[in-house]
Design an enzyme around this catalytic site. Structure first.
Site, short mmCIF file in Angstrom:
data_model
loop_
_atom_site.label_atom_id
_atom_site.label_comp_id
_atom_site.label_asym_id
_atom_site.label_seq_id
_atom_site.Cartn_x
_atom_site.Cartn_y
_atom_site.Cartn_z
N ASP A 64 0.52 -12.98 -7.49
CA ASP A 64 0.37 -11.59 -7.09
C ASP A 64 1.29 -11.30 -5.91
O ASP A 64 1.17 -11.90 -4.85
CB ASP A 64 -1.09 -11.30 -6.70
CG ASP A 64 -1.40 -9.81 -6.72
OD1 ASP A 64 -0.61 -9.04 -6.15
OD2 ASP A 64 -2.42 -9.42 -7.29
N SER A 114 -1.38 -3.49 -8.41
CA SER A 114 -1.77 -4.67 -9.19
C SER A 114 -2.66 -4.37 -10.38
O SER A 114 -2.80 -5.21 -11.27
CB SER A 114 -2.47 -5.68 -8.28
OG SER A 114 -1.60 -6.17 -7.29
N HIS A 175 -11.35 -8.68 -8.91
CA HIS A 175 -10.21 -8.01 -8.31
C HIS A 175 -9.29 -7.50 -9.41
O HIS A 175 -9.51 -7.76 -10.59
CB HIS A 175 -9.48 -8.98 -7.37
CG HIS A 175 -8.76 -8.30 -6.25
ND1 HIS A 175 -7.39 -8.25 -6.16
CD2 HIS A 175 -9.24 -7.64 -5.16
CE1 HIS A 175 -7.04 -7.59 -5.07
NE2 HIS A 175 -8.14 -7.21 -4.45
N GLU A 335 -4.38 -16.88 -11.33
CA GLU A 335 -3.78 -15.98 -10.34
C GLU A 335 -3.71 -16.62 -8.96
O GLU A 335 -4.73 -17.04 -8.41
CB GLU A 335 -4.57 -14.68 -10.23
CG GLU A 335 -3.90 -13.71 -9.25
CD GLU A 335 -4.79 -12.56 -8.80
OE1 GLU A 335 -4.24 -11.54 -8.34
OE2 GLU A 335 -6.03 -12.69 -8.88
N ASP A 340 -0.17 -12.01 -2.23
CA ASP A 340 -0.15 -10.57 -1.99
C ASP A 340 -0.82 -10.21 -0.67
O ASP A 340 -0.30 -9.41 0.11
CB ASP A 340 -0.86 -9.88 -3.16
CG ASP A 340 -0.95 -8.38 -3.00
OD1 ASP A 340 0.07 -7.70 -3.13
OD2 ASP A 340 -2.07 -7.88 -2.75
N HIS A 382 4.26 -7.59 -9.13
CA HIS A 382 5.15 -6.71 -8.37
C HIS A 382 5.71 -7.51 -7.21
O HIS A 382 5.32 -8.66 -6.97
CB HIS A 382 4.39 -5.48 -7.84
CG HIS A 382 3.16 -5.87 -7.05
ND1 HIS A 382 3.23 -6.40 -5.77
CD2 HIS A 382 1.84 -5.86 -7.37
CE1 HIS A 382 2.02 -6.67 -5.34
NE2 HIS A 382 1.15 -6.36 -6.30
N HIS A 457 3.94 -2.75 -1.35
CA HIS A 457 4.63 -3.43 -2.43
C HIS A 457 6.10 -3.03 -2.47
O HIS A 457 6.49 -2.00 -1.91
CB HIS A 457 3.99 -3.07 -3.78
CG HIS A 457 2.58 -3.54 -3.91
ND1 HIS A 457 1.73 -3.12 -4.91
CD2 HIS A 457 1.84 -4.41 -3.15
CE1 HIS A 457 0.54 -3.70 -4.78
NE2 HIS A 457 0.59 -4.48 -3.71
#
Length: 529
Positions: A64, A114, A175, A335, A340, A382, A457
């Site tokens: 992430d 996300s 999430h 993940e 992130d 991203h 991001h």
């Protein structure tokens, strides 16, 4: 101005040249580089024999926020953690033979979030930011736009095909990224009914935690954080009984964990909440596993309690050992979610160590599977406003200073910088002098150009690394929602199954990728001739 800058740089370079060599002696020889390139060429030529096997197993590693600058910086960090200069190091994902770029935009956002991206790379459909498991016809936070706009994920396609399925994350299990694998929600923040507006609950929309257990029954492996969303409001947490913010928060009074354990009592099912209990399991005796290791997200890898908190690698190890028992194979979503979070907080050191740990988990997965029957894909949802530069010399610590002062404010600066975020600091009307702080501390917030409470991001394409059956179909530049279509095609699940059968109806596992050349109707017609 150029002369002034040169005078500032030169002493640094001279120190490097007079002290320890800045690069290995062998790199001075042309034959070193020629030999390396020739070996790489030989390996590339071997790839002309494409792996067109049917993928028994599918693994998606999702970093992430792991944009290309993060991948490069993590590579250098990994090498430096092993005593090398770092630049020449190979990440596990670097060893994958095929690399593509994915365009990450959401249907309504140039720079994605996300949730919409997770819908793309899991459900095969681009969507609006903030929504999971629904098409772009659904409007964020508007409950009445949910029904009729739901889309299913590759995890469900795999489950329907008889495969075992699993989700492993370092964030809460409800999430954005993991939730798109099983939920249909017009708001990614509806973790439990406590976070939902009353009118949405009354209108029949379900919170994401509830959907984890109701939408796709019997997900084989579920591991991550998010305990508080599974228990009744004010029910004390098993690990933090005296911290009210970690207590259960469900308004409906349901205990989803107890409901799960009661439902699975006649199966080989286990619920665990700490590392000791997880690692004490014998995967051969486990068919279903629910592991909720923290009330919210798991701690950063650098901060985890080694006795009680499992690493991502440890969770992946157990997950694959459970899932691979199924003769039909498995689908696993992994993940590295806190890459992130580290970037959002401007804490590059946390983010990069998270990326290195995910790469370690990729290596472990490779040891437990076979490239001949397992398609493994590594990508990001991203990027971030993270970068590093400043003409740093070879072997410069990735968290170190650039070898020059600013020729504007005459102050040093770190190689790592953010375009925006919480690292913007002004002292006495000027940029903070980083030499006065510990810029290599775990939670140091790298300087940013624009002050924001949370860094944002980034909008550039992200890398897609792949190996195994049909990995060559991930090439060039693609829309992000293309990814699950390739994975499903490789495994003969979901809508791409015609190529898996001969004209006589007999199953085959090694047909050329017809769907990439012809329309679906043409393929069906050709198979029936």
């Amino acid at each position: 101005m150029e002369v002034k800058t040169l005078l500032i740089i030169c002493p640094c370079l001279l120190l490097g040249s007079l002290g320890k060599p800045q690069f290995p002696e062998q790199e001075k020889e042309a034959k070193f580089w020629n030999a390396w390139a020739q070996k790489t060429l030989k390996n590339a030529l071997a790839l002309q024999e494409l792996n067109k096997n049917k993928a028994k197993n599918l693994i998606l590693f999702l970093g992430d926020g792991m944009g290309v600058p993060t991948v490069t910086a993590a590579r250098i960090l990994k090498g430096q953690l092993h005593g090398q200069s770092g630049e020449e190091t190979q990440l596990e994902m670097d060893k994958f033979p095929f690399v593509a770029l994915a365009k990450t935009y959401n249907t309504n956002a140039q720079v994605a979030d996300s949730a919409g991206t997770a819908t793309a790379y899991l459900c095969g459909v681009k969507a609006n930011e903030g929504t999971v498991g629904v098409t772009a016809a659904a409007v964020r936070s508007q409950c009445n736009t949910t029904q009729g706009n739901e889309v299913t994920s590759i995890l469900k396609w795999a489950k329907d095909a008889g495969k075992s399925v699993g989700i492993v994350t370092t964030t809460r299990i409800n999430h954005a990224t993991p939730s798109a694998a099983y939920a249909h929600s017009v708001d990614r923040d509806w973790y439990s009914d406590n976070e939902m507006p009353a009118e949405a609950v009354q209108a029949g929309c379900k919170d994401i935690a509830r959907q984890l257990f109701e939408n796709i029954p019997n997900i084989n492996v579920i591991m991550g954080g998010g305990r508080k969303y599974m228990f009744p409001k004010n029910m004390s947490d098993v690990e933090y009984p005296n911290i009210s913010k970690y207590s259960g928060c469900r308004k409906d009074g349901r205990n989803l964990v107890k409901e799960w354990t009661d439902q699975m009592k006649d199966k080989k099912a286990h619920y665990v909440w700490n590392k000791k209990d997880l690692l004490s399991l014998n995967p051969n005796n486990v068919d279903y596993l629910l592991g909720l290791f923290k009330p919210v997200d798991l701690p950063y890898h650098l901060e985890r309690n080694l006795e009680t908190d499992p690493s991502l690698t440890e969770m992946v190890d157990v997950a694959i050992k459970i899932l691979k028992k199924n003769p039909n194979g498995f689908y696993l979503l992994v993940e590295g979610g806190r890459i992130d979070h580290g970037h959002h907080e401007g804490k590059a050191k946390q983010a990069l160590h998270e990326a290195v740990e995910m790469d370690r988990a990729i290596g472990r997965a490779g040891l437990l599977t076979n490239i001949h029957d397992t398609l493994t894909v590594v990508t990001a949802d991203h990027s971030h406003m993270f970068n590093f530069g400043g003409y740093t010399p070879r072997g410069n610590t990735i968290f170190g200073l650039a070898p020059m002062m600013s020729d504007v404010d005459q102050k040093p600066f770190t190689s790592i910088l953010y375009g925006n975020g919480p690292g913007f600091k002004v002292v006495n009307g000027a940029r903070e002098n980083v030499s006065t702080v510990d810029y290599q501390e775990n939670n140091y917030q790298a300087q940013s150009a624009v002050p924001l409470a949370m860094e944002t991001h980034g909008g550039e394409d992200v890398a897609v690394f792949s190996k195994g059956p049909m990995a060559h179909l991930l090439h060039g530049v693609h829309e992000q929602n293309y990814i699950p279509h390739v994975m499903a095609y490789a495994a003969c699940i979901g809508q791409n199954r015609e190529h898996c059968y001969s004209s006589s109806g007999a199953a085959t596992v090694n047909l050329a990728p017809l769907l990439s050349l012809y329309s679906k109707a043409e393929v069906v017609k050709s198979l029936n001739q």
